[in-house]
Design a protein around this motif. Structure first.
Motif, PDB file in Angstrom:
ATOM      1  N   PRO A 166     -52.094 -12.639  52.812  1.00 52.70           N
ATOM      2  CA  PRO A 166     -53.396 -13.161  53.004  1.00 52.70           C
ATOM      3  C   PRO A 166     -54.649 -12.299  53.259  1.00 52.70           C
ATOM      4  O   PRO A 166     -54.458 -11.376  53.844  1.00 52.70           O
ATOM      5  N   PRO A 167     -55.903 -12.814  52.975  1.00 54.11           N
ATOM      6  CA  PRO A 167     -57.183 -11.720  53.118  1.00 54.11           C
ATOM      7  C   PRO A 167     -57.122 -11.367  54.541  1.00 54.11           C
ATOM      8  O   PRO A 167     -57.562 -10.233  54.689  1.00 54.11           O
ATOM      9  N   GLU A 168     -57.001 -12.315  55.718  1.00 50.42           N
ATOM     10  CA  GLU A 168     -57.242 -11.754  56.931  1.00 50.42           C
ATOM     11  C   GLU A 168     -56.215 -11.081  57.610  1.00 50.42           C
ATOM     12  O   GLU A 168     -56.163 -10.527  58.775  1.00 50.42           O
ATOM     13  N   ALA A 169     -54.896 -10.775  56.810  1.00 50.83           N
ATOM     14  CA  ALA A 169     -53.966 -10.050  57.470  1.00 50.83           C
ATOM     15  C   ALA A 169     -53.804  -8.782  57.392  1.00 50.83           C
ATOM     16  O   ALA A 169     -54.643  -7.962  56.571  1.00 50.83           O
ATOM     17  N   VAL A 170     -52.984  -8.244  58.391  1.00 50.01           N
ATOM     18  CA  VAL A 170     -52.748  -6.718  58.394  1.00 50.01           C
ATOM     19  C   VAL A 170     -51.226  -6.386  58.168  1.00 50.01           C
ATOM     20  O   VAL A 170     -50.540  -7.154  58.569  1.00 50.01           O
ATOM     21  N   VAL A 171     -51.067  -5.388  57.419  1.00 41.48           N
ATOM     22  CA  VAL A 171     -49.620  -5.083  57.225  1.00 41.48           C
ATOM     23  C   VAL A 171     -48.991  -4.537  58.560  1.00 41.48           C
ATOM     24  O   VAL A 171     -49.688  -3.513  59.079  1.00 41.48           O
ATOM     25  N   LEU A 172     -47.940  -4.569  58.950  1.00 43.80           N
ATOM     26  CA  LEU A 172     -47.431  -4.129  60.212  1.00 43.80           C
ATOM     27  C   LEU A 172     -46.077  -3.141  59.783  1.00 43.80           C
ATOM     28  O   LEU A 172     -45.610  -2.351  60.495  1.00 43.80           O
ATOM     29  N   ALA A 173     -45.497  -3.432  58.694  1.00 47.38           N
ATOM     30  CA  ALA A 173     -44.498  -2.517  58.310  1.00 47.38           C
ATOM     31  C   ALA A 173     -43.958  -2.750  56.933  1.00 47.38           C
ATOM     32  O   ALA A 173     -44.481  -3.812  56.275  1.00 47.38           O
ATOM     33  N   SER A 174     -43.581  -1.752  56.261  1.00 47.74           N
ATOM     34  CA  SER A 174     -43.069  -1.682  54.701  1.00 47.74           C
ATOM     35  C   SER A 174     -41.862  -0.926  55.008  1.00 47.74           C
ATOM     36  O   SER A 174     -41.235  -0.422  55.651  1.00 47.74           O
ATOM     37  N   SER A 175     -41.139  -1.004  53.423  1.00 47.60           N
ATOM     38  CA  SER A 175     -39.902  -0.158  53.451  1.00 47.60           C
ATOM     39  C   SER A 175     -40.031   0.355  51.894  1.00 47.60           C
ATOM     40  O   SER A 175     -40.817   0.163  51.205  1.00 47.60           O
TER      41      SER A 175
END
Length: 257
Positions: A166-175
């Motif tokens: 979503p536009p207001e979201a921030v990414v906290l983790a990836s793999s």
């Protein structure tokens, strides 16, 4: 004698039914999450609503709840089944009411869809077994007031994934295969692609069922099984994050409670 304050209330929205084994031994996805996140020694109440069966009665008293959890599912969050569209709309209403909403796997994906992101079938195929997440510890610390490791081992079981947050979201983790493993919108929304509520026996049952359905090869299934021998899921760390998010009790410390 002073009266006790009313219990803090949480709702688990069951988005899918589990296999016969998981229902019989563990009580199904919703009970597994309520058991993981609940604190029996505190004044809490956990209610379950099977939205997959059309139970949206929680909306009649949504203001009374302190937080909501959306479970995983064998269904596709990008599908247009009536209950999935109703759940999408319900997420939007809960956000309007400024309620905390935690989404796990399917729940993570339906939240993304509801709030302006996108989800669908992953081009890389199934993600199964114990996998490593690369975590933005700084962002987690800023949002939740806790220390959190920069790499965690988690249990994955999905072939869909969020393709746009979503536009207001921030990414906290990836793999390695999933760009958006965790995302947050302030301290109100937390989406997690992995399964902190799963155990090894749950995953073995899922793998065998999907293998019987020819969802993937025996070699792929064996790799997923072997991942449990190579790595141990950081269950307590992920549990701590989820509980801190839902209950707003960050203590700026590392690891589990």
């Amino acid at each position: 004698m002073p009266s006790l304050p009313p219990p803090r209330r949480y709702a688990v929205l069951g988005a899918g039914h589990a296999t016969e084994y998981i229902e019989r031994v563990h009580g199904g996805f919703a009970r597994m999450l309520a058991r993981l996140l609940g604190d029996p020694e505190t004044n809490e109440r956990w209610d379950t609503y099977h939205v997959v069966d059309g139970d949206f009665s929680f909306l009649d008293e949504a203001e009374a709840f302190d937080g909501f959890v959306i479970t995983g599912s064998i269904s596709d969050a990008h599908a247009d089944d009536e209950w999935i569209l109703r759940l999408r709309d319900a997420v939007q209403e809960l956000c309007r009411l400024k309620k905390r909403v935690l989404g796990i796997c399917f729940g993570h994906q339906i939240i993304a869809r509801a709030l302006g992101g996108a989800t669908g079938r992953a081009e890389v195929g199934w993600e199964l077994g114990v996998k490593t997440l690369v975590v933005d510890s700084l962002k987690i610390g800023e949002i939740y007031g806790i220390e959190f490791p920069s790499r965690v081992e988690v249990i994955e079981s999905h072939r869909d994934q969020v393709s746009a947050i979503p536009p207001e979201a921030v990414v906290l983790a990836s793999s390695e295969k999933t760009k958006f493993e965790m995302f947050a919108i302030g301290d109100q929304i937390l989406g997690i692609q992995s399964h902190p509520e799963f155990s090894k026996d749950v995953m073995m049952d899922i793998i065998q069922n999907q293998l019987s359905a020819n969802s993937f090869s025996a070699e792929f299934a064996n790799d997923a099984i072997q991942s449990f021998e190579k790595s141990k899921p950081d269950e307590e760390v992920m549990k701590y994050l989820c509980k801190t998010f839902l209950k707003g009790n960050g203590k700026a410390k590392s690891g589990a409670e």
